[in-house]
Enzyme design. Structure first.
Site, PDB file in Angstrom:
ATOM      1  N   LEU A   1       0.541  -1.202  -0.205  1.00 20.99           N
ATOM      2  CA  LEU A   1      -0.238  -0.039   0.343  1.00 20.99           C
ATOM      3  C   LEU A   1       0.636   1.464  -0.280  1.00 20.99           C
ATOM      4  CD1 LEU A   1      -2.865  -0.963   2.256  1.00 20.99           C
ATOM      5  CD2 LEU A   1      -3.082  -1.367  -0.125  1.00 20.99           C
ATOM      6  N   CYS A   2       2.053   1.379   0.425  1.00 22.28           N
ATOM      7  CA  CYS A   2       3.245   2.536  -0.522  1.00 22.28           C
ATOM      8  C   CYS A   2       3.521   3.043  -1.663  1.00 22.28           C
ATOM      9  CB  CYS A   2       4.620   1.423   0.420  1.00 22.28           C
ATOM     10  SG  CYS A   2       5.040   3.214   0.625  1.00 22.28           S
ATOM     11  N   HIS A   3       2.746   4.406  -1.719  1.00 22.85           N
ATOM     12  CA  HIS A   3       2.751   4.768  -3.584  1.00 22.85           C
ATOM     13  C   HIS A   3       4.140   4.469  -3.844  1.00 22.85           C
ATOM     14  CE1 HIS A   3      -0.543   6.673  -1.217  1.00 22.85           C
ATOM     15  NE2 HIS A   3      -0.917   6.897  -2.996  1.00 22.85           N
TER      16      HIS A   3
ATOM     17  N   MET B   1       8.310   6.614   4.153  1.00 21.93           N
ATOM     18  CA  MET B   1       8.567   5.482   4.759  1.00 21.93           C
ATOM     19  C   MET B   1      10.074   5.105   3.877  1.00 21.93           C
ATOM     20  SD  MET B   1       6.321   3.862   6.224  1.00 21.93           S
ATOM     21  CE  MET B   1       7.194   2.156   5.511  1.00 21.93           C
ATOM     22  N   GLU B   2      10.519   5.789   2.476  1.00 16.34           N
ATOM     23  CA  GLU B   2      11.544   5.374   1.517  1.00 16.34           C
ATOM     24  C   GLU B   2      12.758   5.740   2.777  1.00 16.34           C
ATOM     25  OE1 GLU B   2       8.574   6.211  -0.909  1.00 16.34           O
ATOM     26  OE2 GLU B   2       8.651   6.887   1.176  1.00 16.34           O
TER      27      GLU B   2
ATOM     28  N   ASP C   1      25.362  -8.205   6.845  1.00 16.63           N
ATOM     29  CA  ASP C   1      25.722  -8.804   6.473  1.00 16.63           C
ATOM     30  C   ASP C   1      26.763  -9.028   5.633  1.00 16.63           C
ATOM     31  OD1 ASP C   1      25.054 -11.211   4.308  1.00 16.63           O
ATOM     32  OD2 ASP C   1      25.178  -9.544   2.858  1.00 16.63           O
TER      33      ASP C   1
END
Length: 159
Positions: free
Chosen positions: A75-77, A113-114, A128
Site C-alpha cells: 500500500l506504499c505509493h 517510508m523511503e 551481512d
C-alpha cells in the site's frame, strides 16, 4: 476503522487515493544504529573486512532500498525520489555505527517510508558483510527524525 486511512468503510485494506493532493517539496530523515564487537567495529572502521568496503556498499544498498520502498511495503505509493543520501557516524566509545538516510521528493505524498527503508537496508547490509566476524550484532533505534512538506507540515522527533 475510522481515522485509519488504509482501510475502507468495510475494514478492507486500500491504497490511499492521493490524486487530489498537490505536489509539494517533501523531505524525511530517519536513523538507526548497529552495535558490534570491538574487533568487528575496528575492521569496518579501517576498511579491513574481507568482503570489502562495508560502508560504501551499505550506502549504495540504502539508496537502492529507498528506491524500492513501494515494492517492499504493501500500500506504499510509488514516489518520484529527487534525492537520497545515506550517511554514517562511527561512535568509537560505544562500538556502534549510526546510519542516517534522507529522502527528498516533489510529489503528492511523503518520503518517510523511503527514508526508514533506506536505513533498514543499509543496516542489514552492514550485518551481512560483517556476520563472519560478529553474528551477535544488534540493530536498534530505528526511527523517523524529521519530516517536512505536505499538509501536516514539519515533524521533529523529540530528543
Amino acid at each position: 476503522m475510522e481515522g485509519f486511512t488504509h482501510f475502507d468503510k468495510n475494514g478492507s485494506a486500500v491504497m490511499v487515493d492521493v490524486s487530489a493532493k498537490a505536489d509539494t517539496e517533501r523531505e524525511a530523515t530517519a536513523c538507526g544504529r548497529i552495535h558490534m564487537s570491538p574487533e568487528c567495529y575496528e575492521k569496518v572502521k579501517i576498511g579491513a573486512m574481507s568482503k570489502g568496503d562495508v560502508l560504501g556498499v551499505a550506502r549504495i544498498a540504502g539508496i537502492m532500498g529507498a528506491k524500492k520502498c513501494s515494492e517492499l511495503i504493501p500500500l506504499c505509493h510509488i514516489v518520484k525520489l529527487t534525492g537520497v543520501t545515506v550517511d554514517f557516524e562511527l561512535r568509537d566509545e560505544s562500538g556502534e555505527i549510526e546510519v542516517r538516510c534522507t529522502a527528498r521528493t516533489v510529489d503528492k505524498t511523503g518520503v518517510e517510508m523511503e527514508a526508514l527503508t533506506g536505513v533498514q537496508i543499509a543496516l542489514l547490509t552492514i550485518y551481512d558483510m560483517c556476520k563472519a566476524v560478529d553474528r551477535g550484532m544488534r540493530m536498534d533505534g530505528i526511527r523517523l527524525l524529521r519530516k517536512s512538506g505536505g499538509k501536516s507540515g514539519i515533524y521533529k522527533a523529540p530528543d
